[in-house]
Design an enzyme around this catalytic site. Structure first.
Site, PDB file in Angstrom:
ATOM      1  CG  HIS A   1      -3.012   2.498   2.422  1.00 59.17           C
ATOM      2  ND1 HIS A   1      -2.510   1.651   3.374  1.00 59.17           N
ATOM      3  CD2 HIS A   1      -1.927   2.986   1.768  1.00 59.17           C
ATOM      4  CE1 HIS A   1      -1.187   1.614   3.287  1.00 59.17           C
ATOM      5  NE2 HIS A   1      -0.806   2.431   2.338  1.00 59.17           N
TER       6      HIS A   1
ATOM      7  NE  ARG B   1       2.430   8.948   3.453  1.00 58.52           N
ATOM      8  CZ  ARG B   1       2.959   7.771   3.746  1.00 58.52           C
ATOM      9  NH1 ARG B   1       2.653   7.185   4.894  1.00 58.52           N
ATOM     10  NH2 ARG B   1       3.777   7.161   2.919  1.00 58.52           N
TER      11      ARG B   1
ATOM     12  CE  LYS C   1       9.431  -1.771  -0.012  1.00 55.91           C
ATOM     13  NZ  LYS C   1       8.225  -0.974   0.097  1.00 55.91           N
TER      14      LYS C   1
ATOM     15  CB  SER D   1       2.209   0.547   6.748  1.00 58.56           C
ATOM     16  OG  SER D   1       1.123   0.696   5.873  1.00 58.56           O
TER      17      SER D   1
HETATM   18  P1  ADP Z   1       4.699   1.508  -0.990  1.00 51.01           P
HETATM   19  O1  ADP Z   1       5.575   0.526  -0.279  1.00 51.01           O
HETATM   20  O2  ADP Z   1       4.493   1.218  -2.438  1.00 51.01           O
HETATM   21  O3  ADP Z   1       5.013   2.975  -0.714  1.00 51.01           O
HETATM   22  P2  ADP Z   1       2.460   1.795   0.794  1.00 51.01           P
HETATM   23  O4  ADP Z   1       1.445   0.775   1.095  1.00 51.01           O
HETATM   24  O5  ADP Z   1       3.344   2.241   1.905  1.00 51.01           O
HETATM   25  O6  ADP Z   1       3.266   1.194  -0.405  1.00 51.01           O
HETATM   26  O7  ADP Z   1       1.782   3.092   0.154  1.00 51.01           O
HETATM   27  C1  ADP Z   1       1.025   3.014  -1.010  1.00 51.01           C
HETATM   28  C2  ADP Z   1       0.586   4.413  -1.420  1.00 51.01           C
HETATM   29  O8  ADP Z   1      -0.270   4.952  -0.441  1.00 51.01           O
HETATM   30  C3  ADP Z   1       1.731   5.421  -1.592  1.00 51.01           C
HETATM   31  O9  ADP Z   1       1.424   6.256  -2.682  1.00 51.01           O
HETATM   32  C4  ADP Z   1       1.678   6.216  -0.327  1.00 51.01           C
HETATM   33  O10 ADP Z   1       2.185   7.524  -0.522  1.00 51.01           O
HETATM   34  C5  ADP Z   1       0.176   6.242  -0.075  1.00 51.01           C
HETATM   35  N1  ADP Z   1      -0.142   6.483   1.323  1.00 51.01           N
HETATM   36  C6  ADP Z   1       0.289   5.801   2.397  1.00 51.01           C
HETATM   37  N2  ADP Z   1      -0.205   6.316   3.540  1.00 51.01           N
HETATM   38  C7  ADP Z   1      -0.971   7.377   3.173  1.00 51.01           C
HETATM   39  C8  ADP Z   1      -1.754   8.355   3.895  1.00 51.01           C
HETATM   40  N3  ADP Z   1      -1.814   8.350   5.224  1.00 51.01           N
HETATM   41  N4  ADP Z   1      -2.410   9.296   3.186  1.00 51.01           N
HETATM   42  C9  ADP Z   1      -2.318   9.311   1.834  1.00 51.01           C
HETATM   43  N5  ADP Z   1      -1.602   8.445   1.093  1.00 51.01           N
HETATM   44  C10 ADP Z   1      -0.936   7.474   1.751  1.00 51.01           C
END
Ligand code: ADP
Length: 164
Positions: free
Chosen positions: A19, A93, A43, A130
C-alpha cells in the site's frame, strides 16, 4: 489548470509495504492524494478500527506533503464526488487483482463517470496482501518486509490478540 485530485480507497487492515509503495508513487502523479479508509459495513471483522488505521497511515505518510488520510462510509463514488476527486487510484498485483479491479473500475465509471488509474505493484511487494499478513502473524511469525517497521510490532501483537 484544474488540480489532479486522486483518491486511493481501501480497507488497509493492516496497511502494508505494498500500500505504502502505491501511495508514494501515486503522490507523484497527483496534486493532492486522499488515502480513503473504507468503513466496511458487513465485511469480515477487522483487526483495526478506522481510527487506528487512520493513525497508522498518518504516521507512515506525514512526510509526504500532498497526502491526506480520510475515512468514509458511503460508496466510493459518492465520496469521490463530494471531495471533487479527479480519479481513483488502485494498485494492481499480478494474478490476484485483475478480475475484481476490472469489475470495480467499470462499475465506478458507469455510476459516476470516474476513471481509475492503476499502478502496477512493485515486484518487491507483488505477493504482499493484508490477508497473507494476518495468516503469517497468526502462526507467530514476524512481519518484517511485509509491513512498515513503524507498525510491525502493533500489527503482530494485534493478530496474536485476535487469535485467542
Ligand atoms: P480493498 O478491500 O478495497 O481491496 P485493500 O486494502 O486490500 O482494500 O487494497 C487497497 C488497494 O491496494 C487495492 O487496489 C489493492 O489492489 C492494492 N494493493 C494491496 N496490496 C498491494 C500490493 N502489495 N502492491 C500493490 N497494490 C496493492
Amino acid at each position: 489548470m484544474t488540480k489532479r485530485i486522486g483518491l486511493f480507497p481501501g480497507t488497509f487492515d493492516p496497511p502494508t509495504l505494498g500500500h505504502l509503495d502505491i501511495v508514494k508513487r501515486a503522490a507523484g502523479v497527483c496534486d493532492h492524494l486522499y488515502i480513503g479508509i473504507a468503513q466496511n459495513l458487513g465485511k469480515r471483522e477487522q483487526l483495526f478500527n478506522v481510527e487506528e488505521k487512520q493513525a497508522m497511515l498518518l504516521e507512515l505518510t506525514h512526510t509526504i506533503p500532498n497526502v491526506e488520510v480520510v475515512t468514509f462510509s458511503e460508496l466510493v463514488v459518492e465520496f469521490a464526488k463530494r471531495k471533487e476527486v479527479s480519479f481513483l487510484i488502485r494498485g494492481l498485483r499480478p494474478f490476484a487483482d485483475f478480475e475484481h479491479e476490472f469489475q470495480m473500475a467499470l462499475a465506478n465509471r458507469m455510476m459516476a463517470e470516474i476513471e481509475t488509474l492503476f499502478l502496477m505493484a512493485d515486484e518487491r511487494y507483488a505477493h504482499v496482501s493484508s490477508s497473507l499478513i494476518r495468516e503469517i502473524a497468526h502462526f507467530g511469525h514476524r512481519l518484517k518486509g511485509f509491513v512498515p517497521d513503524a507498525i510491525e510490532d502493533i500489527v503482530h501483537q494485534r493478530v496474536l490478540m485476535h487469535r485467542q
